[in-house]
Enzyme design. Sequence first.
Site, PDB file in Angstrom:
ATOM      1  CB  CYS A  94     -22.823  -4.822 -29.269  1.00 24.18           C
ATOM      2  SG  CYS A  94     -23.767  -6.154 -28.586  1.00 24.18           S
ATOM      3  CG  HIS A 114     -26.091  -4.880 -25.772  1.00 23.27           C
ATOM      4  ND1 HIS A 114     -27.240  -4.117 -25.722  1.00 23.27           N
ATOM      5  CD2 HIS A 114     -26.383  -5.955 -26.551  1.00 23.27           C
ATOM      6  CE1 HIS A 114     -28.178  -4.706 -26.441  1.00 23.27           C
ATOM      7  NE2 HIS A 114     -27.693  -5.828 -26.950  1.00 23.27           N
ATOM      8  CG  HIS A 116     -29.785  -9.211 -24.510  1.00 25.08           C
ATOM      9  ND1 HIS A 116     -29.757 -10.246 -25.413  1.00 25.08           N
ATOM     10  CD2 HIS A 116     -29.413  -8.116 -25.198  1.00 25.08           C
ATOM     11  CE1 HIS A 116     -29.382  -9.787 -26.606  1.00 25.08           C
ATOM     12  NE2 HIS A 116     -29.154  -8.503 -26.497  1.00 25.08           N
ATOM     13  CD  GLU A 138     -29.967   7.611  -1.004  1.00 31.06           C
ATOM     14  OE1 GLU A 138     -30.885   8.442  -0.915  1.00 31.06           O
ATOM     15  OE2 GLU A 138     -28.775   7.857  -0.705  1.00 31.06           O
ATOM     16  CG  HIS A 188     -32.429  -5.802 -28.385  1.00 27.90           C
ATOM     17  ND1 HIS A 188     -31.935  -5.536 -29.640  1.00 27.90           N
ATOM     18  CD2 HIS A 188     -31.401  -6.364 -27.711  1.00 27.90           C
ATOM     19  CE1 HIS A 188     -30.684  -5.954 -29.728  1.00 27.90           C
ATOM     20  NE2 HIS A 188     -30.343  -6.453 -28.564  1.00 27.90           N
TER      21      HIS A 188
END
Length: 239
Positions: A94, A114, A116, A138, A188
């Site tokens: 990443c 990141h 998943h 809210e 992804h």
Amino acid sequence: MMRHNKSDVAVATISIPDRICELLRCFYTLGWCTASGGGISILSSDRSIAYVAPSGVQKERVQPTDIFALDAACAAPHSDMPLPSNPVLKMSECTPLFAEAYRFALPAPGAVLHSHALEVLMCTRLFQREFRSSEGLEMVKGLPGFSNEDEVVLPIVENTPVESELVGRVRAAILAYPQAHAVLVRNHGCYIWGTTWEKATTTAEALHYIFEATERLRASRALHSGPARTLLSIPHAHG
Ligand SMILES: [Zn+2]
């Protein structure tokens, strides 16, 4: 030792590598970083060092000495910092995507994560080019600069076989959606950022909640779309 943010509870002062390991264990428990996927990067306070977790390992077992300390562009290991103690480790896949967020997102992120998570994946199957939610939740207040009456709009880009090949698509999405706190990747996951690691994680918590709530509301409406409708139709600002 504890420190106090202006508007936050006391947070124990620990090193950034220690913080990344702590957060990865939380993210694993939440289902954001399972099966070695997902990750997080945090910048040093002077923004000169980008810390990232290693690639392809069980994220909940990462140790502080496994964390990479990179230059601010996330291009190479920082010249003044030691490499991870295990020479087999590689930088997170990443990393180029974290670099895109650091470079192009506004206000400038201090941390990018990141995820998943399944609720993210489901949203990338329910929506085409954009995730949209205007349910009057809210929890939308958990997004910096948003009120509960605001619509949440996030870009969705197509996935690629290799994560680093997402760079161009993620950059274009960040630039096209300057109000967004995240970019979703079809089938992804997503990249989410904030000006600090605290903002990035609370923004991520709010977004995961909004993703799941949106899915459940849509499913419930579909299930009860006939005369036996049981879901309350709550009026809100964006219809
Ligand atoms: Zn991924």
